[in-house]
Design a protein around this motif. Sequence first.
Motif, PDB file in Angstrom:
ATOM      1  N   SER A   1       0.833  -1.211   0.000  1.00  0.00           N
ATOM      2  CA  SER A   1       0.000   0.000   0.000  1.00  0.00           C
ATOM      3  C   SER A   1       0.862   1.253   0.000  1.00  0.00           C
ATOM      4  N   PHE A   2       1.969   1.225   0.797  1.00  0.00           N
ATOM      5  CA  PHE A   2       2.860   2.383   0.853  1.00  0.00           C
ATOM      6  C   PHE A   2       3.489   2.631  -0.513  1.00  0.00           C
ATOM      7  N   ILE A   3       3.940   1.575  -1.160  1.00  0.00           N
ATOM      8  CA  ILE A   3       4.574   1.720  -2.473  1.00  0.00           C
ATOM      9  C   ILE A   3       3.580   2.258  -3.493  1.00  0.00           C
ATOM     10  N   ILE A   4       2.382   1.703  -3.457  1.00  0.00           N
ATOM     11  CA  ILE A   4       1.360   2.125  -4.422  1.00  0.00           C
ATOM     12  C   ILE A   4       0.958   3.578  -4.190  1.00  0.00           C
ATOM     13  N   THR A   5       0.747   3.945  -2.905  1.00  0.00           N
ATOM     14  CA  THR A   5       0.288   5.308  -2.633  1.00  0.00           C
ATOM     15  C   THR A   5       1.395   6.346  -2.777  1.00  0.00           C
ATOM     16  N   SER A   6       2.665   5.904  -2.704  1.00  0.00           N
ATOM     17  CA  SER A   6       3.750   6.872  -2.859  1.00  0.00           C
ATOM     18  C   SER A   6       4.031   7.198  -4.317  1.00  0.00           C
ATOM     19  N   CYS A   7       3.459   6.433  -5.238  1.00  0.00           N
ATOM     20  CA  CYS A   7       3.614   6.733  -6.654  1.00  0.00           C
ATOM     21  C   CYS A   7       2.838   8.007  -6.972  1.00  0.00           C
ATOM     22  N   ALA A   8       3.267   8.684  -7.993  1.00  0.00           N
ATOM     23  CA  ALA A   8       2.629   9.939  -8.376  1.00  0.00           C
ATOM     24  C   ALA A   8       1.160   9.713  -8.722  1.00  0.00           C
ATOM     25  N   ASP A   9       0.319  10.533  -8.151  1.00  0.00           N
ATOM     26  CA  ASP A   9      -1.110  10.473  -8.415  1.00  0.00           C
ATOM     27  C   ASP A   9      -1.571  11.916  -8.516  1.00  0.00           C
ATOM     28  N   GLU A  10      -1.556  12.425  -9.723  1.00  0.00           N
ATOM     29  CA  GLU A  10      -1.815  13.848  -9.942  1.00  0.00           C
ATOM     30  C   GLU A  10      -3.230  14.268  -9.577  1.00  0.00           C
ATOM     31  N   ASN A  11      -4.178  13.345  -9.615  1.00  0.00           N
ATOM     32  CA  ASN A  11      -5.566  13.695  -9.309  1.00  0.00           C
ATOM     33  C   ASN A  11      -5.849  13.734  -7.811  1.00  0.00           C
ATOM     34  N   ARG A  12      -4.974  13.151  -7.000  1.00  0.00           N
ATOM     35  CA  ARG A  12      -5.224  13.040  -5.571  1.00  0.00           C
ATOM     36  C   ARG A  12      -5.024  14.380  -4.867  1.00  0.00           C
ATOM     37  N   LEU A  13      -6.042  14.797  -4.130  1.00  0.00           N
ATOM     38  CA  LEU A  13      -5.916  15.944  -3.240  1.00  0.00           C
ATOM     39  C   LEU A  13      -5.670  15.448  -1.821  1.00  0.00           C
ATOM     40  N   PHE A  14      -6.373  14.385  -1.432  1.00  0.00           N
ATOM     41  CA  PHE A  14      -6.291  13.850  -0.073  1.00  0.00           C
ATOM     42  C   PHE A  14      -6.588  12.366  -0.136  1.00  0.00           C
ATOM     43  N   ASP A  15      -5.822  11.572   0.564  1.00  0.00           N
ATOM     44  CA  ASP A  15      -6.062  10.129   0.629  1.00  0.00           C
ATOM     45  C   ASP A  15      -5.444   9.613   1.922  1.00  0.00           C
ATOM     46  N   GLU A  16      -6.295   9.328   2.892  1.00  0.00           N
ATOM     47  CA  GLU A  16      -5.787   8.891   4.187  1.00  0.00           C
ATOM     48  C   GLU A  16      -6.692   7.815   4.764  1.00  0.00           C
ATOM     49  N   ASN A  17      -6.064   6.802   5.344  1.00  0.00           N
ATOM     50  CA  ASN A  17      -6.786   5.727   6.020  1.00  0.00           C
ATOM     51  C   ASN A  17      -6.345   5.688   7.477  1.00  0.00           C
ATOM     52  N   LYS A  18      -7.262   5.310   8.343  1.00  0.00           N
ATOM     53  CA  LYS A  18      -6.927   5.144   9.754  1.00  0.00           C
ATOM     54  C   LYS A  18      -7.173   3.692  10.150  1.00  0.00           C
ATOM     55  N   GLU A  19      -6.186   3.125  10.826  1.00  0.00           N
ATOM     56  CA  GLU A  19      -6.280   1.738  11.268  1.00  0.00           C
ATOM     57  C   GLU A  19      -7.304   1.616  12.396  1.00  0.00           C
ATOM     58  N   ILE A  20      -8.029   0.503  12.404  1.00  0.00           N
ATOM     59  CA  ILE A  20      -8.986   0.211  13.464  1.00  0.00           C
ATOM     60  C   ILE A  20      -8.270  -0.686  14.485  1.00  0.00           C
ATOM     61  N   PRO A  21      -8.113  -0.227  15.732  1.00  0.00           N
ATOM     62  CA  PRO A  21      -7.403  -1.045  16.731  1.00  0.00           C
ATOM     63  C   PRO A  21      -8.066  -2.405  16.927  1.00  0.00           C
ATOM     64  N   ALA A  22      -7.254  -3.448  16.919  1.00  0.00           N
ATOM     65  CA  ALA A  22      -7.702  -4.833  17.151  1.00  0.00           C
ATOM     66  C   ALA A  22      -8.786  -5.257  16.164  1.00  0.00           C
TER      67      ALA A  22
ATOM     68  N   ASP B   1     -22.541  -3.263  17.983  1.00  0.00           N
ATOM     69  CA  ASP B   1     -21.914  -2.053  18.522  1.00  0.00           C
ATOM     70  C   ASP B   1     -20.427  -2.025  18.198  1.00  0.00           C
ATOM     71  N   ILE B   2     -19.815  -3.196  18.227  1.00  0.00           N
ATOM     72  CA  ILE B   2     -18.409  -3.314  17.856  1.00  0.00           C
ATOM     73  C   ILE B   2     -18.345  -4.210  16.627  1.00  0.00           C
ATOM     74  N   LEU B   3     -17.953  -3.636  15.532  1.00  0.00           N
ATOM     75  CA  LEU B   3     -17.925  -4.351  14.258  1.00  0.00           C
ATOM     76  C   LEU B   3     -16.546  -4.989  14.077  1.00  0.00           C
ATOM     77  N   GLN B   4     -16.542  -6.302  14.024  1.00  0.00           N
ATOM     78  CA  GLN B   4     -15.281  -7.055  13.958  1.00  0.00           C
ATOM     79  C   GLN B   4     -14.750  -7.152  12.528  1.00  0.00           C
ATOM     80  N   ASN B   5     -13.447  -7.335  12.426  1.00  0.00           N
ATOM     81  CA  ASN B   5     -12.744  -7.636  11.180  1.00  0.00           C
ATOM     82  C   ASN B   5     -12.703  -6.484  10.183  1.00  0.00           C
ATOM     83  N   VAL B   6     -12.692  -5.281  10.701  1.00  0.00           N
ATOM     84  CA  VAL B   6     -12.492  -4.102   9.858  1.00  0.00           C
ATOM     85  C   VAL B   6     -11.062  -3.617  10.114  1.00  0.00           C
TER      86      VAL B   6
END
Length: 167
Positions: free
Chosen positions: A18-39, A145-150
Amino acid sequence: MIKKSKQAFIIIYFLVASFIITSCADENRLFDENKEIPALAWDYKMPLQFDINISDTTKYYNLFINLRINGDYKYSNLFMWVSETLPDKSVSKERVEFVLADDRGKWLGKGLGNLYSYQLQFKPRMKFKQQGIHVFTLEQNMRDDILQNVQSAGVRVEYWSKESKAW
């Protein structure tokens, strides 16, 4: 023990890829961020927040919701509240459903090992009405209430063009 180390290897491999793919030039991207879900357990009380600076209100944008689940996710869809707080502090909130698997249970996302990634079209060809920081908040809205496997969730904003994935 072997199963856990295999899962760890797949997760590390996926993160590096994912890091390699997202670090490639993407001229159309203004913002692209993901947040990890703990556990891998997304509590409905744990909204994910993304601050996006919009400086040009004359352009069109495509807005996507990013999602990563693993193969043990037990539903074929995911309901989510997506809210946007504008620079003037006004808020809009929308409940959306994302279909993740077909009628036979086959995952529709891009798979790598036991992980499936989705880039779900949320608002194609939209214009922001105000300049400044727009705060997008994602909240899972399923029966559990707690959604697993995300694994993670996020937001992508890209400049719209005729060649864009979304119209």
